[in-house]
Design a protein around this motif. Structure first.
Motif, PDB file in Angstrom:
ATOM      1  N   THR A 107     -10.811  13.342  14.575  1.00 17.17           N
ATOM      2  CA  THR A 107     -11.325  14.272  15.583  1.00 17.17           C
ATOM      3  C   THR A 107     -12.522  13.728  16.351  1.00 17.17           C
ATOM      4  OG1 THR A 107     -12.719  15.356  13.921  1.00 17.17           O
ATOM      5  CG2 THR A 107     -10.519  16.289  14.302  1.00 17.17           C
ATOM      6  N   LYS A 108     -13.053  12.581  15.956  1.00 13.74           N
ATOM      7  CA  LYS A 108     -14.239  12.014  16.594  1.00 13.74           C
ATOM      8  C   LYS A 108     -13.834  10.966  17.625  1.00 13.74           C
ATOM      9  CE  LYS A 108     -18.620   9.665  15.594  1.00 13.74           C
ATOM     10  NZ  LYS A 108     -19.470   9.055  14.524  1.00 13.74           N
ATOM     11  N   HIS A 109     -14.382  11.079  18.835  1.00 13.26           N
ATOM     12  CA  HIS A 109     -14.100  10.105  19.882  1.00 13.26           C
ATOM     13  C   HIS A 109     -14.456   8.696  19.415  1.00 13.26           C
ATOM     14  CE1 HIS A 109     -13.721   8.225  23.766  1.00 13.26           C
ATOM     15  NE2 HIS A 109     -15.007   7.913  23.802  1.00 13.26           N
ATOM     16  N   THR A 142      -7.753  13.433  20.445  1.00 13.35           N
ATOM     17  CA  THR A 142      -8.845  12.528  20.098  1.00 13.35           C
ATOM     18  C   THR A 142      -8.539  11.172  20.711  1.00 13.35           C
ATOM     19  OG1 THR A 142      -9.227  13.675  18.010  1.00 13.35           O
ATOM     20  CG2 THR A 142     -10.142  11.460  18.222  1.00 13.35           C
TER      21      THR A 142
END
Length: 362
Positions: A107-109, A142
């Motif tokens: 979920t983190k860029h 993402t």
């Protein structure tokens, strides 16, 4: 997908063209190709992930994705295809991924997106194999955008701080996400990649491109085998991921830009342009063959050579049937530059060096 171990395969041109007798130079094998049409008369693409705009409906799909190692491998168990359009600011990409078990955990860029099932885009506008761009996206949108100064096998560095300013992305999932109790049908990806970002550090390619310009590009899909464990997805232990691509790499490695497909930008009305074979393709294929042969020679002898007769080259390269025989200069045994001149006047001369860089001069 980052770097995966290469398998022992023979590069396409060397495996098919071991003999130059009777060779038609206009039929030298090429990667997959696609004509990208300009959005006409104020036509717009709404980036919502659904691929239902008229701009998508009026253009054709790409060839279905195949195994990264080539057509000889089993057909992928799910269909994947792409469509492309462009305007003065963006390269638009729409992708369809058939899928029964849509899951995503990253979920983190700029996280390592290919730990999930993902869709990936690789672009090398000037065809130099250096300063190319990679983009990855999963089913919860993402993203990971990065730039590589050269391929990993040549000591390349992945710059994840690189950002495609103005990039737009969206996902549509036909079914639930992360729910193994309910089967999905597919998910779709819709992208607007900023043209200016795609040509960052390129010496030849321009943004926006002109009618007739050609870029190198490829697409990859990473697909993991998963199972239902207590109501959530887990990867099946011991099974590697599948890698499916638009244009085959003939190795489990996307970071061989010289093997990517080709797109041609068109400002014509939709479906009115035929892909034009690059007249410098015989020179390009000779450069790639010399690079591969020099690396093979070095792995055995520990140095590069200027003697083309000592290299494992296809006959058509050594004999100069489709382009002039290569001229190789070796510097202190550990560096080389090869030059190949075209047979036709007015075409450009090609060069390749030991770090895989390819360029052309007038």
């Amino acid at each position: 997908m980052k770097l995966f171990a290469c398998i022992c395969v023979v590069f396409l041109l060397q495996s098919i063209l071991s003999c130059g007798q009777g060779l038609n130079c206009d039929s030298l094998p090429m990667p997959k190709s696609y004509v990208v049409y300009f959005l006409q008369n104020g036509e717009k693409i709404n980036i919502d992930g659904k691929l239902d705009d008229n701009a998508w409906q009026e253009v054709s799909r790409s060839h279905r994705f195949i195994d990264i190692q080539g057509e000889a491998l089993p057909k992928p168990r799910f269909d994947t295809w792409v469509k492309m359009r462009w305007d003065s600011k963006y390269l638009y990409i729409g992708a369809y991924l058939q899928e029964t078990d849509v899951f995503a955990n990253q979920t983190k860029h700029d996280s390592v997106v290919f730990k999930d099932n993902d869709f990936e885009v690789f672009t090398d506008p000037d065809g130099s194999t250096h300063w190319y761009k990679e983009f990855e996206i999963n089913a919860v949108n993402t993203t990971w955008d990065l730039m590589l100064n050269k391929p990993y096998l040549n000591g390349g560095f992945a710059n994840s701080s690189f950002e495609m300013s103005g990039l737009q992305s969206a996902i549509y999932v036909n079914g639930p996400i992360n729910d193994p109790l309910h089967k999905d049908k597919y998910w779709t990806v819709e992208l607007a990649l900023p043209l200016q970002s795609l040509v960052t550090n390129d010496s030849v390619a321009r943004a926006p491109p002109k009618h007739g310009d050609q870029w190198r590009i490829n697409f990859s899909r990473v697909e993991w085998h998963v199972r239902n464990v207590d109501g959530h997805y887990e990867k099946v232990p011991g099974l590697p991921e599948d890698n499916w691509v638009w244009s085959p790499q003939y190795a489990i490695n996307m970071h061989l830009p010289e093997r990517w497909g080709m797109i041609q930008f068109s400002a014509d009305a939709v479906n009115q342009t035929k892909f034009k074979r690059d007249p410098n393709w015989p020179v390009y294929t000779s450069l790639v063959a010399v690079y591969n042969a020099e690396k093979e020679f070095f792995s055995v002898e520990g140095y590069f050579t200027e003697d083309i007769n000592g290299l494992n080259l296809p006959d058509y390269v050594r004999s100069g049937i489709c382009a002039q025989p290569p001229n190789i200069t070796v510097i202190q045994n550990y560096r080389f530059t090869a030059t190949v001149q075209p047979l036709t006047k007015g075409l450009k001369t090609g060069h390749v060096q030991d770090d895989r860089l390819i360029w052309f001069t007038s």
